[in-house]
Design a protein around this motif. Structure first.
Motif, PDB file in Angstrom:
ATOM      1  N   VAL A 251       0.841  -1.204   0.000  1.00 45.08           N
ATOM      2  CA  VAL A 251       0.000   0.000   0.000  1.00 45.08           C
ATOM      3  C   VAL A 251       0.872   1.249   0.000  1.00 45.08           C
ATOM      4  CG1 VAL A 251      -1.631   1.369   1.369  1.00 45.08           C
ATOM      5  CG2 VAL A 251      -2.001  -1.081   1.071  1.00 45.08           C
ATOM      6  N   GLN A 252       1.883   1.248   0.854  1.00 42.23           N
ATOM      7  CA  GLN A 252       2.787   2.403   0.907  1.00 42.23           C
ATOM      8  C   GLN A 252       3.557   2.571  -0.402  1.00 42.23           C
ATOM      9  OE1 GLN A 252       4.829   1.080   4.400  1.00 42.23           O
ATOM     10  NE2 GLN A 252       3.518   2.227   5.805  1.00 42.23           N
ATOM     11  N   ALA A 253       3.910   1.446  -1.030  1.00 40.98           N
ATOM     12  CA  ALA A 253       4.549   1.527  -2.345  1.00 40.98           C
ATOM     13  C   ALA A 253       3.577   2.102  -3.368  1.00 40.98           C
ATOM     14  CB  ALA A 253       5.025   0.147  -2.786  1.00 40.98           C
ATOM     15  N   GLY A 254       2.290   1.736  -3.246  1.00 41.41           N
ATOM     16  CA  GLY A 254       1.285   2.291  -4.150  1.00 41.41           C
ATOM     17  C   GLY A 254       1.096   3.779  -3.965  1.00 41.41           C
ATOM     18  N   GLU A 255       1.142   4.240  -2.718  1.00 39.14           N
ATOM     19  CA  GLU A 255       1.036   5.683  -2.465  1.00 39.14           C
ATOM     20  C   GLU A 255       2.218   6.426  -3.084  1.00 39.14           C
ATOM     21  OE1 GLU A 255      -1.323   5.292   1.830  1.00 39.14           O
ATOM     22  OE2 GLU A 255       0.851   5.575   1.760  1.00 39.14           O
ATOM     23  N   ALA A 256       3.401   5.840  -2.929  1.00 38.25           N
ATOM     24  CA  ALA A 256       4.575   6.447  -3.565  1.00 38.25           C
ATOM     25  C   ALA A 256       4.470   6.359  -5.080  1.00 38.25           C
ATOM     26  CB  ALA A 256       5.845   5.741  -3.087  1.00 38.25           C
ATOM     27  N   GLY A 257       3.811   5.312  -5.590  1.00 38.55           N
ATOM     28  CA  GLY A 257       3.626   5.187  -7.037  1.00 38.55           C
ATOM     29  C   GLY A 257       2.773   6.305  -7.600  1.00 38.55           C
ATOM     30  N   VAL A 258       1.746   6.709  -6.856  1.00 38.17           N
ATOM     31  CA  VAL A 258       0.924   7.851  -7.289  1.00 38.17           C
ATOM     32  C   VAL A 258       1.780   9.117  -7.326  1.00 38.17           C
ATOM     33  CG1 VAL A 258      -1.048   9.318  -6.706  1.00 38.17           C
ATOM     34  CG2 VAL A 258      -1.223   6.830  -6.466  1.00 38.17           C
ATOM     35  N   ALA A 259       2.575   9.321  -6.270  1.00 37.10           N
ATOM     36  CA  ALA A 259       3.457  10.494  -6.234  1.00 37.10           C
ATOM     37  C   ALA A 259       4.469  10.453  -7.372  1.00 37.10           C
ATOM     38  CB  ALA A 259       4.179  10.569  -4.887  1.00 37.10           C
TER      39      ALA A 259
ATOM     40  N   ARG B 192      12.589  12.150  -0.151  1.00 35.98           N
ATOM     41  CA  ARG B 192      11.603  12.790  -1.024  1.00 35.98           C
ATOM     42  C   ARG B 192      11.280  11.982  -2.264  1.00 35.98           C
ATOM     43  NH1 ARG B 192      14.734  17.228  -0.006  1.00 35.98           N
ATOM     44  NH2 ARG B 192      15.793  16.904  -1.987  1.00 35.98           N
ATOM     45  N   ARG B 193      12.277  11.348  -2.862  1.00 32.08           N
ATOM     46  CA  ARG B 193      12.062  10.737  -4.166  1.00 32.08           C
ATOM     47  C   ARG B 193      11.125   9.541  -4.058  1.00 32.08           C
ATOM     48  NH1 ARG B 193      15.890  11.511  -8.962  1.00 32.08           N
ATOM     49  NH2 ARG B 193      15.068   9.459  -9.479  1.00 32.08           N
ATOM     50  N   PRO B 194       9.998   9.599  -4.769  1.00 31.11           N
ATOM     51  CA  PRO B 194       9.034   8.501  -4.665  1.00 31.11           C
ATOM     52  C   PRO B 194       9.547   7.191  -5.237  1.00 31.11           C
ATOM     53  CG  PRO B 194       8.343  10.113  -6.322  1.00 31.11           C
ATOM     54  CD  PRO B 194       9.488  10.709  -5.586  1.00 31.11           C
ATOM     55  N   ASP B 195      10.422   7.235  -6.261  1.00 30.85           N
ATOM     56  CA  ASP B 195      10.919   5.974  -6.812  1.00 30.85           C
ATOM     57  C   ASP B 195      11.770   5.227  -5.787  1.00 30.85           C
ATOM     58  OD1 ASP B 195      12.801   8.003  -6.950  1.00 30.85           O
ATOM     59  OD2 ASP B 195      13.754   7.241  -8.761  1.00 30.85           O
ATOM     60  N   ILE B 196      12.490   5.972  -4.942  1.00 31.08           N
ATOM     61  CA  ILE B 196      13.272   5.330  -3.879  1.00 31.08           C
ATOM     62  C   ILE B 196      12.336   4.757  -2.821  1.00 31.08           C
ATOM     63  CG2 ILE B 196      14.957   5.723  -2.048  1.00 31.08           C
ATOM     64  CD1 ILE B 196      16.307   7.761  -3.810  1.00 31.08           C
ATOM     65  N   ARG B 197      11.270   5.491  -2.497  1.00 33.57           N
ATOM     66  CA  ARG B 197      10.304   4.978  -1.535  1.00 33.57           C
ATOM     67  C   ARG B 197       9.629   3.713  -2.056  1.00 33.57           C
ATOM     68  NH1 ARG B 197       8.475  10.345  -1.244  1.00 33.57           N
ATOM     69  NH2 ARG B 197       6.391   9.748  -1.925  1.00 33.57           N
ATOM     70  N   ILE B 198       9.324   3.692  -3.349  1.00 34.67           N
ATOM     71  CA  ILE B 198       8.711   2.498  -3.936  1.00 34.67           C
ATOM     72  C   ILE B 198       9.650   1.302  -3.775  1.00 34.67           C
ATOM     73  CG2 ILE B 198       7.994   1.412  -6.104  1.00 34.67           C
ATOM     74  CD1 ILE B 198       7.015   4.162  -7.007  1.00 34.67           C
ATOM     75  N   ALA B 199      10.911   1.488  -4.145  1.00 34.79           N
ATOM     76  CA  ALA B 199      11.877   0.391  -4.061  1.00 34.79           C
ATOM     77  C   ALA B 199      12.057  -0.077  -2.618  1.00 34.79           C
ATOM     78  CB  ALA B 199      13.220   0.830  -4.653  1.00 34.79           C
ATOM     79  N   GLU B 200      12.088   0.861  -1.671  1.00 32.00           N
ATOM     80  CA  GLU B 200      12.282   0.483  -0.265  1.00 32.00           C
ATOM     81  C   GLU B 200      11.065  -0.256   0.278  1.00 32.00           C
ATOM     82  OE1 GLU B 200      11.861   0.629   3.920  1.00 32.00           O
ATOM     83  OE2 GLU B 200      10.727   2.002   2.630  1.00 32.00           O
ATOM     84  N   ARG B 201       9.857   0.180  -0.080  1.00 33.57           N
ATOM     85  CA  ARG B 201       8.644  -0.497   0.394  1.00 33.57           C
ATOM     86  C   ARG B 201       8.485  -1.873  -0.257  1.00 33.57           C
ATOM     87  NH1 ARG B 201       6.974  -0.201   4.843  1.00 33.57           N
ATOM     88  NH2 ARG B 201       9.221  -0.047   5.022  1.00 33.57           N
ATOM     89  N   GLN B 202       8.890  -2.000  -1.517  1.00 26.71           N
ATOM     90  CA  GLN B 202       8.844  -3.310  -2.159  1.00 26.71           C
ATOM     91  C   GLN B 202       9.843  -4.262  -1.513  1.00 26.71           C
ATOM     92  OE1 GLN B 202       9.424  -2.253  -6.286  1.00 26.71           O
ATOM     93  NE2 GLN B 202       7.224  -2.109  -6.675  1.00 26.71           N
ATOM     94  N   LEU B 203      10.972  -3.731  -1.067  1.00 27.92           N
ATOM     95  CA  LEU B 203      11.924  -4.543  -0.321  1.00 27.92           C
ATOM     96  C   LEU B 203      11.312  -5.009   0.997  1.00 27.92           C
ATOM     97  CD1 LEU B 203      14.706  -5.722   0.328  1.00 27.92           C
ATOM     98  CD2 LEU B 203      15.417  -3.434   1.076  1.00 27.92           C
TER      99      LEU B 203
END
Length: 463
Positions: free
Chosen positions: A147-155, A281-292
């Motif tokens: 879910v958190q990765a999805g939120e970052a995906g929207v950003a 800040r960077r959403p792509d980094i947040r996506i990668a971290e949440r997927q991890l």
């Protein structure tokens, strides 16, 4: 079938499981960057503005960006994926709660000692898996991380769409300015053409001068429809990015306006923030971290299958030959106990499944590391490019100013008979090229600024 256990046996198993400790699988810890990079710009500076593009002071751009971050197809697709992730997370959380089943039926036969007759039944059952080994807990952790990765995906989608639209808008205004430059140059060239023709009629010029003047006018006129076509294509692209009606967008952008001005003439004054702030800040980094994080939790889900699944089960039912007596105590049937399910022999299937989940977690870690490296590379490159583009624009501004003065002096000398028309022709060509190059350089500086904020993870927050 599952083996029924007595409550005493269940108590022994429960105590053993509680003594066994925490949930199966590794507890997740967010990875850390080994070393902070040395930015081209000073790292210890103010954080970038959340909506930097408002500094351009362009209401049209504001309107388009508000539409883009809500109506763009890529953004809406990311929002749909987020809704899916939230629904799956709700399902995973519900898996930790008991399930209740209701049933009813009617038939004819022998039931609980009654002779063959019509009968009716009503029953309620429940099943509650006791999550001693953390299988459902890890599944919930994985779903929450998704879910958190999805939120970052929207950003991330909003960031990319906002950056592309802003860049495209700057390009549109640059094309309009290049068209203005061509049209203004055409006015001057036609005036030179008129002078040459007049001098030729008076015997003070040559047919060669007239032909050269005509060629320059025709050459400049040929660039106008090309620029007009590019303006229309750019407007249509903006309409697509903003999710707007194409004709309405063409009307909105039809008026020629100058390009947005740079927020500062000093590139060194750009707020770049800190390396740690960039990673947050960077959403792509947040996506990668949440997927991890999700992949790590899934290792626990796979490992929990090595252990038995223990559930509380219960049943309350009523059977009667008469509906009016359906809930009498005589026809009541109750059952309360526990069940155990354990795969004793699977020929290594679970071990292979665990190995696959661990490999996916390792791949997710590598993906995160690569995402961080690419983010730092993009940021370094964007900051460097912005600095160089501002320097280039300054030089070209000086060149355009000197070219304008040279063209004026060449025309004065030609009218005074002190030089030939070829000097005027070269000066006007140089002026047109210098002004056109200046506009393109200013566009490049603005596009580089947009790239900086995209790399820094700032901008495109409309609320």
């Amino acid at each position: 079938m599952r083996e029924r256990l007595s409550l005493t046996t269940l108590a022994v198993l429960s105590a053993s499981a509680l003594l066994a400790g925490c949930a199966a699988g590794p507890d997740y810890r967010a990875p850390a960057v080994a070393a902070e990079p040395a930015f081209v710009m000073p790292a210890a500076s103010a954080e970038p503005a959340a909506a930097f593009w408002r500094g351009f002071g362009d209401p049209v751009l504001d309107t388009l960006l508000v539409d883009a971050v809500t109506a763009n197809a890529d953004v809406r697709l990311a929002q749909a994926r987020l809704r899916e992730a939230r629904a799956l997370a709700g399902e995973a959380d519900a898996g930790r709660l008991p399930t209740l089943g209701l049933g009813a039926g009617a038939g004819r036969g022998n039931q609980i000692g009654f002779p063959i007759d019509n009968y009716a039944t009503v029953s309620a059952s429940f099943n509650w898996e006791l999550d001693f080994f953390g299988r459902t807990r890890r599944a919930s952790e994985s779903a929450a991380a998704q879910v958190q990765a999805g939120e970052a995906g929207v950003a991330a989608a909003q960031r990319l769409v906002g950056a592309e639209l802003t860049t495209q808008y700057v390009a549109l205004r640059a094309l309009q300015q290049r068209l203005v430059v061509a049209q203004e140059s055409l006015v001057n060239q036609r005036e030179s053409q008129r002078i040459v023709r007049s001098r030729a009629e008076l015997g003070r010029g040559t047919p060669l001068d007239v032909a050269r003047a005509n060629a320059l006018v025709e050459s400049t006129e040929a660039t106008i429809p090309v620029l007009q076509g590019a303006i229309e294509r750019s407007s249509l692209r903006i309409a697509t990015l903003a999710g707007r009606n194409p004709r309405a967008t063409l009307a909105l952008l039809a008026e020629t306006k100058p390009m947005p001005s740079l927020p500062t003439a000093n590139a060194q004054a750009l707020a770049a923030g800190t390396p740690q702030g960039l990673l947050e800040r960077r959403p792509d980094i947040r996506i990668a971290e949440r997927q991890l994080a999700a992949a790590t939790a899934n290792v626990g889900v796979a490992r929990a299958d090595l252990y038995p699944r223990i559930s509380l089960v219960g049943l309350l039912g009523f059977t009667s030959t008469r509906v009016a007596d359906l809930f009498d105590a005589a026809g009541r049937n109750t059952n309360l106990g526990a069940s155990l399910s354990w795969t004793a022999l699977d020929f290594g299937r679970l071990r292979y499944r665990i190995g696959a989940s661990e490999a996916r977690a390792q791949a997710a870690l590598v993906q995160w590391e690569q995402t961080v490296q690419l983010a730092l590379e993009e940021t370094e490159g964007a900051l460097s490019q912005y600095t160089r583009s501002v320097q280039q624009a300054t030089r070209l501004e000086n060149a355009a100013r000197e070219s304008a003065e040279a063209a004026r002096l060449a025309r004065v000398r030609y009218e005074a008979g002190a030089s030939d028309f070829l000097t005027v022709l070269d000066a006007e060509r140089t002026l047109l090229a210098a002004r056109d190059a200046l506009v393109q350089s200013q566009q490049g500086s603005l596009a580089a600024l947009v790239a900086v904020y995209r790399a820094l993870g700032g901008g495109w927050v409309t609320s």
